[in-house]
Design a protein around this motif. Structure first.
Motif, mmCIF file in Angstrom:
data_model
loop_
_atom_site.group_PDB
_atom_site.id
_atom_site.type_symbol
_atom_site.label_atom_id
_atom_site.label_comp_id
_atom_site.label_asym_id
_atom_site.label_seq_id
_atom_site.Cartn_x
_atom_site.Cartn_y
_atom_site.Cartn_z
ATOM 1 N N LYS A 100 11.034 -4.111 1.378
ATOM 2 C CA LYS A 100 10.395 -4.952 0.318
ATOM 3 C C LYS A 100 9.274 -4.732 -0.167
ATOM 4 O O LYS A 100 8.385 -4.770 0.477
ATOM 5 N N GLN A 101 9.090 -4.874 -1.693
ATOM 6 C CA GLN A 101 7.831 -4.432 -2.126
ATOM 7 C C GLN A 101 7.206 -5.649 -2.499
ATOM 8 O O GLN A 101 7.830 -6.881 -2.828
ATOM 9 N N TYR A 102 5.801 -5.648 -2.056
ATOM 10 C CA TYR A 102 5.026 -7.014 -2.680
ATOM 11 C C TYR A 102 3.769 -6.430 -3.649
ATOM 12 O O TYR A 102 3.171 -5.630 -3.092
ATOM 13 N N GLN A 103 3.407 -7.492 -4.388
ATOM 14 C CA GLN A 103 2.613 -6.985 -5.410
ATOM 15 C C GLN A 103 1.292 -7.855 -4.811
ATOM 16 O O GLN A 103 1.242 -8.979 -4.696
ATOM 17 N N ILE A 104 0.127 -7.102 -4.723
ATOM 18 C CA ILE A 104 -1.152 -7.650 -4.422
ATOM 19 C C ILE A 104 -2.005 -7.766 -5.623
ATOM 20 O O ILE A 104 -2.206 -6.724 -6.593
ATOM 21 N N LEU A 105 -2.557 -8.859 -6.007
ATOM 22 C CA LEU A 105 -3.693 -8.886 -7.322
ATOM 23 C C LEU A 105 -4.983 -9.267 -6.746
ATOM 24 O O LEU A 105 -5.238 -10.304 -6.123
ATOM 25 N N ASP A 106 -5.734 -8.813 -6.868
ATOM 26 C CA ASP A 106 -7.231 -8.428 -6.662
ATOM 27 C C ASP A 106 -7.876 -9.273 -7.788
ATOM 28 O O ASP A 106 -8.092 -8.699 -8.689
ATOM 29 N N LEU A 107 -8.533 -10.512 -7.294
ATOM 30 C CA LEU A 107 -9.244 -11.235 -8.464
ATOM 31 C C LEU A 107 -10.607 -10.977 -8.108
ATOM 32 O O LEU A 107 -11.096 -10.973 -7.121
#
Lengths: 71, 717
Positions: free
Chosen positions: B52-59
């Protein structure tokens, strides 16, 4: 401690509660310490002070430093 | 597209190690930071676990979500994303060596009541400092999963498993801050009648912008309780309670076995933060920046100019000529579109080297110190903090200097610095100064150019001084800076980051600049009857120049000197275009060029030769980083070859301008008037359309007034 600038380098200081809050002071409190935190003076200049707490190092302009260390 | 994947937001204080974890999770090599010029956009990446793909958001790093605390633009982006995005899972990255400070944000995130994992980063530093954290106890207190990460055995697999687990179970934190009785009483009243989470409830009490749909349902007594416990004063109580709670937790989970010692960074700071030694280091750094960006970067300009000119202008012209396109269309495509791309390419080396140097300063940790030391200068003149760094960058190029203002938290400071920057002489104005020095001041050109630099700087400071004390009055110069420890620069990351920034610059600027230059070329190639003009003496642009020449009469530009007026207009588009325009118009050159002997390989060889010569010549520039020193210019023929302008240009200029006085008045105007279109577009992005236009009007008005006053006084004397 009545005045930050009577303190010595390497001395530990405790942050006092503030009678009046402002954005700058809030920011300082939120960002780094909280009332009652103990910090060490690393460097002292006419216009600023460098303080340490754990691995954190902060440079504060004299106006802010004198507010939070004098009460 | 992104919404179909579970989204995990990396949240934490600046320098907590978010990007390292982002890179470890996604396999990317991106970088974030918190100083001038660093991209403030969110960064996305993906990782795959169990199919499964997971999206990572770098803030960007943020210290607090509290709306009462002023924030820079990048912090606002984080705050908005964290608060408004309902479906995110939080990965709170915490610097475990500064737990007290880091957990403040953690307590705010817990109040938002979303699934979250606490990542204790830099555990190796913690071990070195002989500090023990009872992570099991901490996990029990908050009711959230804790993962420890360090630079040696990253433990990234455990983190991935924890992410997969929380995405499935959506476990919410169990315990947040216990506020004092009065705050609890008020929050209880609100939460019973609304669906607000704890953080929103507290924000409501602080009389922020949180709006309640069910406000009318409160009874009079409830309204009274809320109003008694709301307003400005509650800010301080909330902050205080958070820290009390954190300190209570730390007492039970943290054990320190070490005594405080000064590290290497402290010892370096002892030297470079010193008011006297620090200033020398600061000046040496600025000098190095000039040398590195303007001279080393500038050594590549000819290379880019020749290669881009050969490909985008000459080759385009040959291709379309061979296809028998109409002459006017060929000119637009080659000298218009191709010329615009070429102009843009000429920016690449200086901007790349400037970013390279600034990234190096940031990567080592010196940039924060630089901001503090420069404050000593700006404070003297009552100017905004950090403005000195932007002004120094402005000597290279106004565009990155304007971009560097974005990390100023105070919008007024950004506006003031944007108003000041047009007066700082950018590198692109230097060819104009040299051209005029060669034509009018052959004996003392260096003094004239130095005087221009000085005049610009003084007017920048006066502008800052006036604005700071008048309609955009700024707040006090209080400063709090987090000093990151000094570290060895990572050259791979520095180069990659500089490349990304230059790429962004080219694409964002190109889409604005190219259409403008196309229009300019068309105006310079067609007459008022829309016929193609081989000789641009009769072009629309020339007619406009002739019609508007009287406006500039008070500063010594006579009606027959319309070429100078056109130069002023073209300089608006890009300052480096000005010399070409003057040469074109004074030298009476038409746009058609003879490409019969076009040979790309020969251009390529020539480009390399110029690069080689420029690099060899670098050693002469060490003592003259901004090229102020000019040898006495006596032989016009030699100088015209050096400046790549025709000898007839010098002669025409001497005939058209009213001697040295007229030439210097014109130079004053060129120095001070509106920055180029690229800078204006950048300024619009940073401070908005209204202020960008006002800034251009301000600088152009000052330019006109100064040039007129100088000319009128000089001819009287």
């Amino acid at each position: 401690m009545k005045n930050l600038f009577a303190a010595n380098i390497n001395q530990d200081l405790v942050i006092s509660a503030l009678e009046e809050s402002s954005n700058d002071n809030h920011q300082l409190m939120v960002m780094n310490f909280g009332v009652g935190a103990k910090v060490r003076i690393l460097q002292k200049y006419r216009d600023a002070v460098i303080i340490a707490k754990d691995n954190m190092r902060l440079v504060l302009s004299a106006d802010i430093a004198s507010k939070i260390f004098c009460h | 597209m992104h919404q179909k994947f579970p989204q995990i937001a990396l949240i934490g204080n600046p320098n907590a190690g978010k990007s390292t974890i982002f890179n470890l999770l996604t396999g990317k090599n991106q970088k974030t930071g918190n100083w001038s010029g660093v991209t403030i956009d969110k960064k996305y990446g993906f990782f795959k676990e169990k199919g499964k793909q997971y999206q990572i958001l770098d803030l960007p790093g943020i210290y607090s979500l509290d709306s009462a605390i002023s924030k820079s633009e990048d912090e606002k982006i984080s705050q908005k994303n964290i608060i408004e995005n309902e479906d995110q899972i939080f990965l709170n990255i915490v610097d475990s060596s500064n737990l007290e400070k880091s957990l403040f944000l953690t307590t705010e995130l817990i109040d938002l009541n979303k699934p979250m994992i606490l990542v204790l980063n830099m555990m190796d530093l913690h071990d070195k400092a002989k500090i023990f954290i009872d992570t099991n106890r901490l996990s029990e207190i908050f009711g959230i999963k804790i993962v420890k990460i360090n630079s040696k055995d990253n433990n990234i697999e455990e983190l991935k498993r924890a992410i997969v687990d929380i995405c499935q179970n959506k476990n919410l934190p169990k315990r947040g801050v216990e506020f004092n009785k009065k705050i609890n009483e008020a929050t209880d009243v609100i939460s019973k009648k609304t669906n607000l989470n704890k953080w929103q409830t507290l924000e409501y009490l602080k009389e922020s912008k949180i709006k309640l749909e069910s406000k009318s349902k409160f009874t009079a007594e409830e309204e009274k309780i809320i109003s008694q416990n709301s307003g400005d004063k509650i800010d301080f109580n909330i902050i205080n309670d958070r820290y009390k709670f954190i300190n209570t937790i730390l007492t039970s989970i943290l054990r320190k076995d070490s005594i405080f010692t000064r590290n290497i960074s402290d010892k370096i700071d002892h030297i470079i933060m010193n008011p006297f030694v620090g200033i020398f280091v600061f000046l040496a750094t600025l000098y190095s920046m000039f040398f590195f960006a303007i001279n080393l970067g500038g050594s590549f300009i000819d290379f880019f100019d020749i290669i881009a000119g050969s490909i985008f202008v000459d080759f385009t012209e040959i291709i379309f000529s061979s296809l028998n396109f109409p002459k006017s269309l060929i000119i637009i495509l080659s000298h218009g579109v191709g010329g615009a791309v070429k102009t843009l390419c000429n920016f690449i080396p200086i901007i790349f080297f400037l970013y390279l140097f600034l990234n190096l300063l940031e990567n080592t940790g010196y940039m924060t110190r630089l901001a503090f030391i420069s404050r000593r200068f700006t404070k003297l003149a009552g100017l905004p903090d950090k403005s000195f760094v932007s002004l120094a960058m402005g000597f290279g190029c106004t565009v990155p200097a304007i971009m560097s203002t974005r990390t100023m938290k105070n919008f007024k400071h950004r506006v003031i610095t944007n108003f000041m920057l047009p007066f700082v002489s950018c590198g692109a104005k230097m060819p104009v100064y040299i051209l005029f020095a060669a034509a009018f001041f052959p004996e003392n050109g260096q003094n004239i150019i130095f005087l221009l630099y000085l005049t610009g700087l003084i007017l920048a400071i006066i502008t800052g001084f006036i604005l700071n004390r008048s309609f955009v009055k700024s707040e006090s110069g209080s400063i709090i800076l987090d000093l990151p420890p000094f570290s060895m620069p990572k050259f791979g990351i520095i180069i990659k980051d500089s490349y990304i920034k230059v790429k962004n610059f080219i694409f964002s600027t190109g889409k604005n600049l190219i259409p403008i230059i196309i229009v300019l070329t068309m105006l310079n190639s067609f007459g008022t009857d829309f016929s193609f003009q081989k000789n641009n003496e009769n072009s629309i642009l020339s007619k406009v120049g002739k019609a508007t020449a009287p406006i500039f009469y008070p500063m010594g530009i006579e009606k027959d000197n319309w070429q100078a007026v056109v130069g002023i207009f073209t300089g608006m588009f890009a300052k480096e275009v000005l010399v070409g325009t003057l040469d074109n118009l004074y030298g009476n050159q038409d746009l058609e060029s003879d490409n019969s002997d076009y040979n790309f390989l020969s251009d390529f060889r020539l480009a390399f030769t110029t690069l080689n010569n420029n690099l060899i010549d670098l050693s002469n520039k060490i003592t003259d980083p901004i090229g102020i020193r000019i040898d006495n210019i006596k032989n016009l023929e030699i100088e015209s070859q050096k400046q790549e302008v025709k000898i007839s240009t010098f002669k025409s200029m001497r005939e058209k301008f009213n001697g040295k006085i007229g030439a210097f008045a014109f130079l004053l105007f060129i120095l001070l008037y509106s920055p180029c279109m690229t800078a204006l577009v950048t300024s619009k992005k940073e401070i908005g359309k209204k202020w960008a236009i006002l800034s251009a009007i301000w600088s152009t008005s000052i330019a006109y007034i100064v040039a007129v006053i100088f000319y009128q006084l000089a001819i009287l004397i």
